[in-house]
Write an enzyme that holds these catalytic residues in place. Structure first.
Site, PDB file in Angstrom:
ATOM      1  N   GLU A 133       0.155  42.667 -48.236  1.00  0.00           N
ATOM      2  CA  GLU A 133       0.256  42.988 -46.849  1.00  0.00           C
ATOM      3  C   GLU A 133       1.932  43.003 -46.651  1.00  0.00           C
ATOM      4  O   GLU A 133       2.800  42.169 -47.069  1.00  0.00           O
ATOM      5  CB  GLU A 133      -0.219  41.903 -46.335  1.00  0.00           C
ATOM      6  CG  GLU A 133      -0.172  41.981 -44.537  1.00  0.00           C
ATOM      7  CD  GLU A 133      -0.913  41.013 -44.045  1.00  0.00           C
ATOM      8  OE1 GLU A 133      -2.099  40.581 -44.057  1.00  0.00           O
ATOM      9  OE2 GLU A 133      -0.341  40.508 -42.979  1.00  0.00           O
ATOM     10  N   TYR A 135      -2.873  39.204 -28.177  1.00  0.00           N
ATOM     11  CA  TYR A 135      -3.514  38.725 -29.475  1.00  0.00           C
ATOM     12  C   TYR A 135      -4.580  38.145 -29.099  1.00  0.00           C
ATOM     13  O   TYR A 135      -4.508  36.745 -28.427  1.00  0.00           O
ATOM     14  CB  TYR A 135      -2.610  38.432 -30.479  1.00  0.00           C
ATOM     15  CG  TYR A 135      -3.245  37.831 -31.715  1.00  0.00           C
ATOM     16  CD1 TYR A 135      -3.380  38.688 -32.709  1.00  0.00           C
ATOM     17  CD2 TYR A 135      -3.640  36.699 -31.871  1.00  0.00           C
ATOM     18  CE1 TYR A 135      -4.110  38.370 -33.794  1.00  0.00           C
ATOM     19  CE2 TYR A 135      -4.451  36.306 -32.983  1.00  0.00           C
ATOM     20  CZ  TYR A 135      -4.692  37.125 -33.827  1.00  0.00           C
ATOM     21  OH  TYR A 135      -5.644  37.018 -34.946  1.00  0.00           O
ATOM     22  N   ARG A 182       3.402  45.431 -33.455  1.00  0.00           N
ATOM     23  CA  ARG A 182       3.417  45.279 -35.093  1.00  0.00           C
ATOM     24  C   ARG A 182       2.430  45.789 -35.739  1.00  0.00           C
ATOM     25  O   ARG A 182       1.104  45.737 -34.961  1.00  0.00           O
ATOM     26  CB  ARG A 182       3.709  44.094 -35.381  1.00  0.00           C
ATOM     27  CG  ARG A 182       5.251  43.565 -35.224  1.00  0.00           C
ATOM     28  CD  ARG A 182       5.623  42.192 -35.766  1.00  0.00           C
ATOM     29  NE  ARG A 182       5.083  41.295 -35.319  1.00  0.00           N
ATOM     30  CZ  ARG A 182       4.440  40.712 -36.300  1.00  0.00           C
ATOM     31  NH1 ARG A 182       4.349  40.803 -37.482  1.00  0.00           N
ATOM     32  NH2 ARG A 182       3.602  39.398 -35.751  1.00  0.00           N
ATOM     33  N   ASP A 195      -7.919  36.036 -31.053  1.00  0.00           N
ATOM     34  CA  ASP A 195      -8.697  35.759 -32.349  1.00  0.00           C
ATOM     35  C   ASP A 195     -10.085  36.299 -31.841  1.00  0.00           C
ATOM     36  O   ASP A 195     -10.579  36.130 -30.730  1.00  0.00           O
ATOM     37  CB  ASP A 195      -8.698  34.367 -32.564  1.00  0.00           C
ATOM     38  CG  ASP A 195      -7.297  33.891 -33.376  1.00  0.00           C
ATOM     39  OD1 ASP A 195      -7.302  34.598 -34.546  1.00  0.00           O
ATOM     40  OD2 ASP A 195      -7.154  32.556 -33.322  1.00  0.00           O
ATOM     41  N   ARG A 248       6.705  25.768 -30.823  1.00  0.00           N
ATOM     42  CA  ARG A 248       6.764  24.650 -31.725  1.00  0.00           C
ATOM     43  C   ARG A 248       6.574  24.959 -33.122  1.00  0.00           C
ATOM     44  O   ARG A 248       5.979  26.022 -33.336  1.00  0.00           O
ATOM     45  CB  ARG A 248       5.522  23.584 -31.440  1.00  0.00           C
ATOM     46  CG  ARG A 248       4.684  23.972 -30.237  1.00  0.00           C
ATOM     47  CD  ARG A 248       3.607  23.165 -30.017  1.00  0.00           C
ATOM     48  NE  ARG A 248       2.399  23.527 -30.953  1.00  0.00           N
ATOM     49  CZ  ARG A 248       1.651  22.607 -31.638  1.00  0.00           C
ATOM     50  NH1 ARG A 248       2.060  21.227 -31.654  1.00  0.00           N
ATOM     51  NH2 ARG A 248       0.752  23.007 -32.562  1.00  0.00           N
ATOM     52  N   ARG A 251       2.347  38.742 -47.745  1.00  0.00           N
ATOM     53  CA  ARG A 251       1.157  37.866 -48.270  1.00  0.00           C
ATOM     54  C   ARG A 251       0.380  38.769 -49.208  1.00  0.00           C
ATOM     55  O   ARG A 251       0.510  39.846 -49.311  1.00  0.00           O
ATOM     56  CB  ARG A 251       0.020  37.668 -47.294  1.00  0.00           C
ATOM     57  CG  ARG A 251       0.667  36.887 -46.127  1.00  0.00           C
ATOM     58  CD  ARG A 251      -0.394  36.620 -45.186  1.00  0.00           C
ATOM     59  NE  ARG A 251      -1.025  37.464 -44.174  1.00  0.00           N
ATOM     60  CZ  ARG A 251      -1.430  37.270 -43.009  1.00  0.00           C
ATOM     61  NH1 ARG A 251      -2.182  35.957 -42.972  1.00  0.00           N
ATOM     62  NH2 ARG A 251      -1.911  38.119 -42.319  1.00  0.00           N
ATOM     63  N   ARG A 290       2.959  18.397 -40.378  1.00  0.00           N
ATOM     64  CA  ARG A 290       1.790  17.406 -40.562  1.00  0.00           C
ATOM     65  C   ARG A 290       2.424  16.497 -41.235  1.00  0.00           C
ATOM     66  O   ARG A 290       2.626  16.487 -42.420  1.00  0.00           O
ATOM     67  CB  ARG A 290       0.774  17.846 -40.961  1.00  0.00           C
ATOM     68  CG  ARG A 290      -0.007  19.009 -40.225  1.00  0.00           C
ATOM     69  CD  ARG A 290      -1.380  19.403 -40.782  1.00  0.00           C
ATOM     70  NE  ARG A 290      -1.899  20.493 -40.022  1.00  0.00           N
ATOM     71  CZ  ARG A 290      -2.913  21.296 -40.543  1.00  0.00           C
ATOM     72  NH1 ARG A 290      -3.231  20.957 -41.709  1.00  0.00           N
ATOM     73  NH2 ARG A 290      -3.177  22.213 -39.662  1.00  0.00           N
TER      74      ARG A 290
HETATM   75  P1  FDA Z   1     -10.712  45.797 -31.591  1.00  0.00           P
HETATM   76  O1  FDA Z   1      -9.430  46.200 -31.900  1.00  0.00           O
HETATM   77  O2  FDA Z   1     -11.570  45.106 -32.562  1.00  0.00           O
HETATM   78  O3  FDA Z   1     -11.896  47.143 -31.149  1.00  0.00           O
HETATM   79  C1  FDA Z   1     -11.363  48.002 -30.390  1.00  0.00           C
HETATM   80  C2  FDA Z   1     -12.080  49.297 -30.780  1.00  0.00           C
HETATM   81  O4  FDA Z   1     -12.125  50.191 -29.743  1.00  0.00           O
HETATM   82  C3  FDA Z   1     -11.761  49.774 -32.141  1.00  0.00           C
HETATM   83  O5  FDA Z   1     -12.754  50.127 -32.868  1.00  0.00           O
HETATM   84  C4  FDA Z   1     -11.167  51.225 -31.633  1.00  0.00           C
HETATM   85  O6  FDA Z   1     -11.317  52.211 -32.594  1.00  0.00           O
HETATM   86  C5  FDA Z   1     -11.926  51.614 -30.249  1.00  0.00           C
HETATM   87  N1  FDA Z   1     -11.176  52.439 -29.423  1.00  0.00           N
HETATM   88  C6  FDA Z   1     -10.036  52.336 -28.872  1.00  0.00           C
HETATM   89  N2  FDA Z   1      -9.689  53.571 -28.004  1.00  0.00           N
HETATM   90  C7  FDA Z   1     -10.689  54.246 -28.015  1.00  0.00           C
HETATM   91  C8  FDA Z   1     -11.101  55.367 -27.563  1.00  0.00           C
HETATM   92  N3  FDA Z   1     -10.407  55.995 -26.757  1.00  0.00           N
HETATM   93  N4  FDA Z   1     -12.390  55.720 -27.744  1.00  0.00           N
HETATM   94  C9  FDA Z   1     -13.327  55.321 -28.687  1.00  0.00           C
HETATM   95  N5  FDA Z   1     -12.917  54.138 -29.184  1.00  0.00           N
HETATM   96  C10 FDA Z   1     -11.782  53.749 -28.931  1.00  0.00           C
HETATM   97  N6  FDA Z   1      -9.118  37.097 -35.394  1.00  0.00           N
HETATM   98  C11 FDA Z   1      -9.661  35.742 -35.829  1.00  0.00           C
HETATM   99  O7  FDA Z   1     -10.245  34.870 -35.395  1.00  0.00           O
HETATM  100  N7  FDA Z   1      -9.416  35.496 -37.366  1.00  0.00           N
HETATM  101  C12 FDA Z   1      -8.490  36.027 -38.154  1.00  0.00           C
HETATM  102  O8  FDA Z   1      -8.265  35.672 -39.415  1.00  0.00           O
HETATM  103  C13 FDA Z   1      -8.237  37.274 -37.505  1.00  0.00           C
HETATM  104  N8  FDA Z   1      -7.211  38.061 -38.623  1.00  0.00           N
HETATM  105  C14 FDA Z   1      -6.821  39.129 -38.105  1.00  0.00           C
HETATM  106  C15 FDA Z   1      -5.913  40.008 -38.758  1.00  0.00           C
HETATM  107  C16 FDA Z   1      -5.384  41.167 -38.176  1.00  0.00           C
HETATM  108  C17 FDA Z   1      -4.423  41.835 -39.301  1.00  0.00           C
HETATM  109  C18 FDA Z   1      -5.573  41.622 -36.805  1.00  0.00           C
HETATM  110  C19 FDA Z   1      -5.122  42.621 -36.363  1.00  0.00           C
HETATM  111  C20 FDA Z   1      -6.440  40.933 -36.094  1.00  0.00           C
HETATM  112  C21 FDA Z   1      -7.317  39.747 -36.701  1.00  0.00           C
HETATM  113  N9  FDA Z   1      -8.027  38.882 -35.913  1.00  0.00           N
HETATM  114  C22 FDA Z   1      -8.300  37.745 -36.500  1.00  0.00           C
HETATM  115  C23 FDA Z   1      -8.210  39.302 -34.346  1.00  0.00           C
HETATM  116  C24 FDA Z   1      -9.396  40.267 -34.349  1.00  0.00           C
HETATM  117  O9  FDA Z   1      -9.445  41.415 -35.076  1.00  0.00           O
HETATM  118  C25 FDA Z   1      -9.579  40.548 -32.885  1.00  0.00           C
HETATM  119  O10 FDA Z   1     -10.056  39.286 -32.269  1.00  0.00           O
HETATM  120  C26 FDA Z   1     -10.647  41.484 -32.675  1.00  0.00           C
HETATM  121  O11 FDA Z   1     -10.362  42.529 -33.438  1.00  0.00           O
HETATM  122  C27 FDA Z   1     -10.704  41.882 -30.984  1.00  0.00           C
HETATM  123  O12 FDA Z   1     -11.952  42.617 -30.900  1.00  0.00           O
HETATM  124  P2  FDA Z   1     -11.572  43.754 -29.620  1.00  0.00           P
HETATM  125  O13 FDA Z   1     -13.031  44.346 -29.524  1.00  0.00           O
HETATM  126  O14 FDA Z   1     -10.870  43.372 -28.586  1.00  0.00           O
HETATM  127  O15 FDA Z   1     -10.690  44.635 -30.309  1.00  0.00           O
END
Ligand code: FDA
Length: 390
Positions: free
Chosen positions: A313, A361, A259, A363, A176, A290, A180
């Protein structure tokens, strides 16, 4: 020093929620391994050294949720400002208030419309293509909002996000394109929204602040030869793994595609560079997608005058060494993911979670919500009642 009851790989919101719940509610000793030099995963933020402005190091993070459980949970660790996110977009020398709404339509078409008039106009423009007959993203978008709005507000931005002409992108990418037919320009429509009063890192640090939780930074689970490396501890202690699922299995089914974004920060010697937190750039010949100006996320804070930090960005496909940000999710990716899920189910004593562990993905509120569910449905039954982990 005794062995931990649970090892968590990754200190993002998913891993820290698991660690906090297991330590606080079950009294477990939890060891969190983090390969970066800081905790917090992608939500981590730090003060820009020159201006003191809080920078979201891995891209702008806005907290919002309608989930009561998640909202109650996160409020144990931080309070939130009343920030409401709004986004503006440049196109062809003008600035519009996004998302597409009545204000944007009136400005773009150069006259005022009632909600019904605008609805009729867009429906007429969208009738050019039947949605069910759209064969690519461009046709799908035109079938939803018509060619003029598509060309101004979707085409260039999408081409830059995907480095691909929208006629070469799958129609499935969009289901979609909301328009608005009123003047509401809030970006999110969740019940709760705000930014952590003293920043993301303070919030994340408080989650880990428990005598039973140890966070080991700069420790990669896969690096051989340390006390808690994968080779040594797999199968000896329950593990919650939040790193990339393909990496866990040595990319045996092929790599999943992501990406990434490049973020380029720069100090500008003005009080206010663009008048808002986020400005999208829809023109295709502007290379960035952005510009973020972080001081606008916290208008309640006091800043030194005459300086601001902006971040350009750029979006592109991730190479092997780039940070994975958004799943590309092609048909091949989905096939590989199914195979990894099968492998993950069979992996003894390991649960996979978070955005990297599930190739989704998420949030922040979704990552936290999903960790709370894993705790309630898997970890608590396992540790408190002796149920199997899977
Ligand atoms: P996350 O990626 O945060 O943590 C995983 C961790 O594991 C990392 O620190 C990594 O280093 C570690 N790791 C991986 N492999 C490992 C290994 N082998 N040994 C040790 N450590 C290891 N959400 C939202 O609600 N509002 C928003 O505005 C945004 N904006 C946004 C922008 C962008 C550019 C991105 C990419 C993402 C967002 N998000 C967001 C999403 C948000 O970043 C996401 O919800 C959280 O990062 C998820 O947390 P996780 O713990 O799943 O992963």
């Amino acid at each position: 020093e005794s062995t931990p009851d649970l090892v968590v790989v990754g200190s993002g919101f998913f891993g820290l929620t698991i660690a906090e719940r297991c330590a606080t509610e079950l009294g477990l000793r939890v060891l969190v391994l983090e390969r970066r030099h800081h905790l917090g995963g992608n939500a981590y933020s730090e003060a820009d050294p020159e201006t003191g402005i809080e920078m979201h190091v891995y891209g702008a993070h806005l907290f919002h949720t309608s989930n009561e459980k998640v909202w109650d949970y996160v409020n144990r660790f931080t309070s939130f400002t009343n920030y409401q996110h709004r986004v503006f977009g440049q196109y062809d020398g003008q600035v519009y208030s996004l998302p597409m709404n009545l204000g944007l339509i009136n400005q773009f078409f150069g006259r005022s419309h009632t909600p019904d008039e605008a609805r009729a106009l867009i429906a007429e423009q969208a009738s050019e293509i039947e949605t069910s007959e759209a064969t690519n993203l461009e046709e799908k978008a035109i079938s939803l909002i018509g060619r003029p709005l598509y060309e101004a507000f979707i085409k260039g931005y999408t081409a830059k996000q995907w480095q691909t002409d929208p006629t070469k992108l799958s129609a499935d990418i969009i289901t979609r394109l909301p328009v608005r037919y009123n003047f509401d320009n809030r970006w999110f429509n969740d019940k709760y929204e705000g930014l952590p009063v003293d920043g993301y890192t303070a919030w994340l640090t408080r989650m880990a602040d428990h005598p039973n939780i140890e966070v080991r930074l700069e420790t990669d689970f896969f690096a051989p030869g340390h006390e808690y490396s994968a080779d040594t501890i797999k199968g000896t202690v329950p593990i919650v793994y939040t790193g990339p699922v393909d990496e866990y299995f040595g990319n045996s089914e092929g790599r999943l595609s992501w990406r990434t974004v490049d973020l380029e920060a720069e100090v500008k010697h003005v009080d206010d560079f663009q008048g808002c937190a986020v400005m999208n750039y829809n023109d295709q010949d502007v290379p960035w997608t952005r510009i973020h100006e972080f001081k606008h996320f916290h208008p309640e804070r006091t800043y030194i005058s005459g300086k601001t930090v902006i971040v350009h960005e750029y979006s592109r496909f991730a190479e092997d060494d780039d940070e994975p940000y958004y799943p590309v999710n092609t048909a091949e990716d989905r096939e590989k993911l199914l195979k990894y899920r099968e492998l993950a189910k069979k992996e003894p004593m390991v649960l996979f979670g978070g955005r990297l562990g599930t190739y989704k993905y998420l949030d922040m509120h979704m990552a936290i919500g999903s960790a709370l569910s894993m705790f309630e449905n898997k970890l608590k039954p396992h540790f408190a009642e002796g149920a199997a982990l899977h």
